[in-house]
Scaffold this motif. Structure first.
Motif, short mmCIF file in Angstrom:
data_model
loop_
_atom_site.label_atom_id
_atom_site.label_comp_id
_atom_site.label_asym_id
_atom_site.label_seq_id
_atom_site.Cartn_x
_atom_site.Cartn_y
_atom_site.Cartn_z
N ARG A 162 -9.95 2.78 -39.17
CA ARG A 162 -11.32 2.65 -39.68
C ARG A 162 -11.60 3.62 -40.83
NH1 ARG A 162 -13.68 -0.86 -36.18
NH2 ARG A 162 -12.68 -0.83 -34.14
N LYS A 163 -10.79 4.66 -40.95
CA LYS A 163 -11.02 5.66 -41.99
C LYS A 163 -10.32 5.27 -43.30
CE LYS A 163 -10.92 9.18 -38.39
NZ LYS A 163 -10.04 10.18 -37.77
N LEU A 164 -9.59 4.15 -43.30
CA LEU A 164 -8.79 3.79 -44.48
C LEU A 164 -9.47 2.73 -45.32
CD1 LEU A 164 -5.44 3.42 -42.50
CD2 LEU A 164 -6.12 5.40 -43.86
N GLN A 165 -9.07 2.71 -46.59
CA GLN A 165 -9.66 1.75 -47.53
C GLN A 165 -8.59 0.72 -47.92
OE1 GLN A 165 -10.58 3.65 -51.22
NE2 GLN A 165 -11.47 1.80 -52.10
N VAL A 166 -8.98 -0.55 -48.00
CA VAL A 166 -8.03 -1.62 -48.36
C VAL A 166 -8.36 -2.14 -49.76
CG1 VAL A 166 -7.09 -3.88 -47.72
CG2 VAL A 166 -7.97 -2.35 -45.95
N ILE A 167 -7.34 -2.27 -50.59
CA ILE A 167 -7.51 -2.88 -51.90
C ILE A 167 -6.51 -4.03 -52.00
CG2 ILE A 167 -7.46 -2.50 -54.42
CD1 ILE A 167 -7.69 0.62 -53.41
N HIS A 168 -7.01 -5.19 -52.31
CA HIS A 168 -6.13 -6.36 -52.30
C HIS A 168 -6.57 -7.38 -53.33
CE1 HIS A 168 -4.71 -10.30 -50.42
NE2 HIS A 168 -3.62 -9.67 -50.80
N GLY A 169 -5.61 -7.96 -54.02
CA GLY A 169 -5.90 -9.07 -54.91
C GLY A 169 -5.46 -10.34 -54.23
N ARG A 170 -4.25 -10.82 -54.58
CA ARG A 170 -3.69 -11.98 -53.90
C ARG A 170 -2.28 -11.61 -53.46
NH1 ARG A 170 -3.24 -16.89 -57.55
NH2 ARG A 170 -2.43 -17.90 -55.70
N GLY A 171 -1.72 -12.40 -52.56
CA GLY A 171 -0.32 -12.18 -52.18
C GLY A 171 -0.17 -11.31 -50.96
N GLN A 172 1.09 -10.99 -50.67
CA GLN A 172 1.42 -10.36 -49.39
C GLN A 172 1.25 -8.84 -49.39
OE1 GLN A 172 5.59 -10.93 -48.62
NE2 GLN A 172 6.10 -11.00 -50.77
N VAL A 180 -7.02 11.38 -47.89
CA VAL A 180 -6.64 12.38 -48.88
C VAL A 180 -6.21 11.71 -50.20
CG1 VAL A 180 -6.04 14.19 -47.25
CG2 VAL A 180 -4.29 12.55 -47.93
N GLY A 181 -6.39 10.39 -50.30
CA GLY A 181 -6.10 9.70 -51.55
C GLY A 181 -4.66 9.22 -51.68
N LEU A 182 -3.88 9.35 -50.61
CA LEU A 182 -2.49 8.88 -50.64
C LEU A 182 -2.47 7.35 -50.60
CD1 LEU A 182 0.49 10.08 -50.42
CD2 LEU A 182 0.34 9.47 -48.01
N LYS A 183 -1.61 6.76 -51.42
CA LYS A 183 -1.53 5.30 -51.52
C LYS A 183 -0.37 4.80 -50.67
CE LYS A 183 -0.22 3.45 -55.50
NZ LYS A 183 -0.30 3.09 -56.92
N ILE A 184 -0.65 3.84 -49.81
CA ILE A 184 0.38 3.29 -48.92
C ILE A 184 0.37 1.76 -49.07
CG2 ILE A 184 1.11 3.05 -46.50
CD1 ILE A 184 -1.12 5.76 -46.72
N LEU A 185 1.53 1.16 -49.28
CA LEU A 185 1.59 -0.29 -49.42
C LEU A 185 2.06 -0.94 -48.12
CD1 LEU A 185 3.05 -0.88 -53.02
CD2 LEU A 185 0.68 -0.52 -52.29
N VAL A 186 1.37 -2.05 -47.78
CA VAL A 186 1.73 -2.81 -46.59
C VAL A 186 2.13 -4.21 -47.04
CG1 VAL A 186 0.80 -3.87 -44.48
CG2 VAL A 186 0.16 -1.53 -45.08
N ILE A 209 -3.04 -2.26 -39.36
CA ILE A 209 -4.21 -2.65 -38.57
C ILE A 209 -5.43 -2.82 -39.48
CG2 ILE A 209 -5.85 -1.83 -36.82
CD1 ILE A 209 -3.45 -0.68 -35.31
N VAL A 210 -5.58 -1.91 -40.45
CA VAL A 210 -6.76 -2.03 -41.32
C VAL A 210 -6.64 -3.30 -42.18
CG1 VAL A 210 -5.99 -0.59 -43.27
CG2 VAL A 210 -8.41 -0.73 -42.72
N VAL A 211 -5.42 -3.70 -42.51
CA VAL A 211 -5.24 -4.96 -43.24
C VAL A 211 -5.70 -6.14 -42.39
CG1 VAL A 211 -3.52 -6.55 -44.21
CG2 VAL A 211 -3.38 -4.11 -44.73
N PHE A 212 -5.33 -6.11 -41.09
CA PHE A 212 -5.74 -7.21 -40.22
C PHE A 212 -7.25 -7.21 -40.00
CE2 PHE A 212 -1.20 -6.72 -38.75
CZ PHE A 212 -0.77 -7.79 -39.51
N MET A 213 -7.86 -6.04 -39.97
CA MET A 213 -9.32 -5.97 -39.86
C MET A 213 -9.94 -6.64 -41.09
SD MET A 213 -9.99 -2.08 -38.63
CE MET A 213 -9.83 -1.56 -36.93
N TYR A 214 -9.36 -6.32 -42.25
CA TYR A 214 -9.83 -6.84 -43.54
C TYR A 214 -9.67 -8.37 -43.59
CZ TYR A 214 -9.61 -7.47 -48.67
OH TYR A 214 -9.79 -7.89 -49.97
N LYS A 215 -8.53 -8.85 -43.03
CA LYS A 215 -8.27 -10.29 -43.02
C LYS A 215 -8.95 -11.00 -41.85
CE LYS A 215 -3.85 -11.39 -43.26
NZ LYS A 215 -3.12 -12.27 -44.12
#
Ligand SMILES: [Zn+2]
Ligand SMILES: [Zn+2]
Length: 297
Positions: A162-172, A180-186, A209-215
């Motif tokens: 819940r503390k994470l931010q998701v950024i997504h355009g299209r695709g997988q 802390v601003g670290l970027k992680i790709l799923v 998990i945050v991706v699935f919440m977003y989706k």
């Protein structure tokens, strides 16, 4: 997973040449303490063993190297794939770095250890017979699609997600930014995450998990099938039957095996396992510092 006992290593090689083997990290730490007489690096060493991605591993190793070049070189004497999480084979879906499982088994059979062989086997089969039924029944009446272990793992990570931010355009690919601003790709199609954990144990990490919440999807629909209720039940599906009393056994023609002649002093086998120098005294001594990179304790 072994403590590098010579007998174990040669047995693995002869009997299971293709098996993937590991060294217990608790044992490596014990060796480390014995070699360097240093108790101050335990936390750094455990972190090194548990980090599940290459970048995190390199950082952790660099931090150890900065403190002691000798220690870093000593650690690298053993192949990394034997003791470090990011180097384990992901298809096994087993992320353990120490063999606590065998320690539990060992303490479970403690009263039986000094029994003669037939009595020992008798007690073991009784214990396992009951245990298999109990676990099977537990799985049978489980009101969930995944095992309790997997459920607890998801719930714990949901809180962090819940503390994470998701950024997504299209695709997988999804970009996750942590506090802390670290970027992680799923990658949702491959079931992989930069942190390394999802592919390693087959359970969605907080980033997945945050991706699935977003989706608007359920994380439990994305756990590996090893954690399905059905898989759990199948594990304990074997029915173990009791062995008849010795007097009822069929007559058996064979060379009588004489006991092995040894010159060792007669004494009862030790029941208490010798604990490693770094083992915590109290069983519930815990550290709650969670790493921001690997998400591990
Ligand atoms: Zn060990
Ligand atoms: Zn992750």
């Amino acid at each position: 997973m072994s403590d590098r006992q010579k007998e174990c290593l040669s047995a693995f090689e002869n009997e299971w040449p293709y098996a993937n083997t590991r060294y217990c990290f608790r044992h490596i730490i014990a060796n480390f303490i014995a070699t360097f007489n240093n108790h101050k690096m335990n936390r750094k060493l455990w972190h090194l063993a548990r980090v599940a991605n290459r970048a995190g591993f390199n950082d952790a190793l660099a931090s150890i190297r900065a403190e002691s070049e000798k220690v870093a070189n000593w650690l690298m004497l053993e192949p990394v794939s034997k003791w470090e999480r990011h180097a384990f084979k992901p298809s096994i879906k087993f992320d353990h770095v120490s063999n606590n499982i065998s320690e539990y088994f060992y303490s479970w059979i403690k009263e039986d250890r000094d029994k003669p062989i037939l009595q020992l086997l008798e007690n073991l089969i009784r214990k396992i017979m009951v245990r298999f039924y109990e676990k099977w029944a537990e799985a049978e009446k489980l009101n969930d699609s995944i095992t309790p272990y997997a459920r607890v793992y998801l719930t714990t990570n949901e809180y962090e997600a819940r503390k994470l931010q998701v950024i997504h355009g299209r695709g997988q690919w999804y970009e996750i930014v942590d506090q802390v601003g670290l970027k992680i790709l799923v990658n949702v199609d491959d079931g992989t995450c930069d942190c390394g954990m999802w592919q390693m144990n087959g359970l969605p990490c907080m980033h997945a998990i945050v991706v699935f919440m977003y989706k608007r999807e359920f994380a439990h629909d994305h756990v590996h099938c090893y954690y399905f209720k059905q898989a759990w039940k199948v594990t304990y599906d074997v029915v173990i039957n009791p062995i008849p009393d010795e007097s009822r056994w069929p007559a058996f023609q064979s060379k009588i095996i004489e006991p092995h002649v040894t010159r060792t002093k007669v004494s009862n086998p030790k029941k208490k396992r010798r604990s490693a120098p770094d083992e915590p005294r109290a069983p519930n001594a815990t550290f709650s510092k969670r790493c921001s990179i690997c998400g591990e304790l």
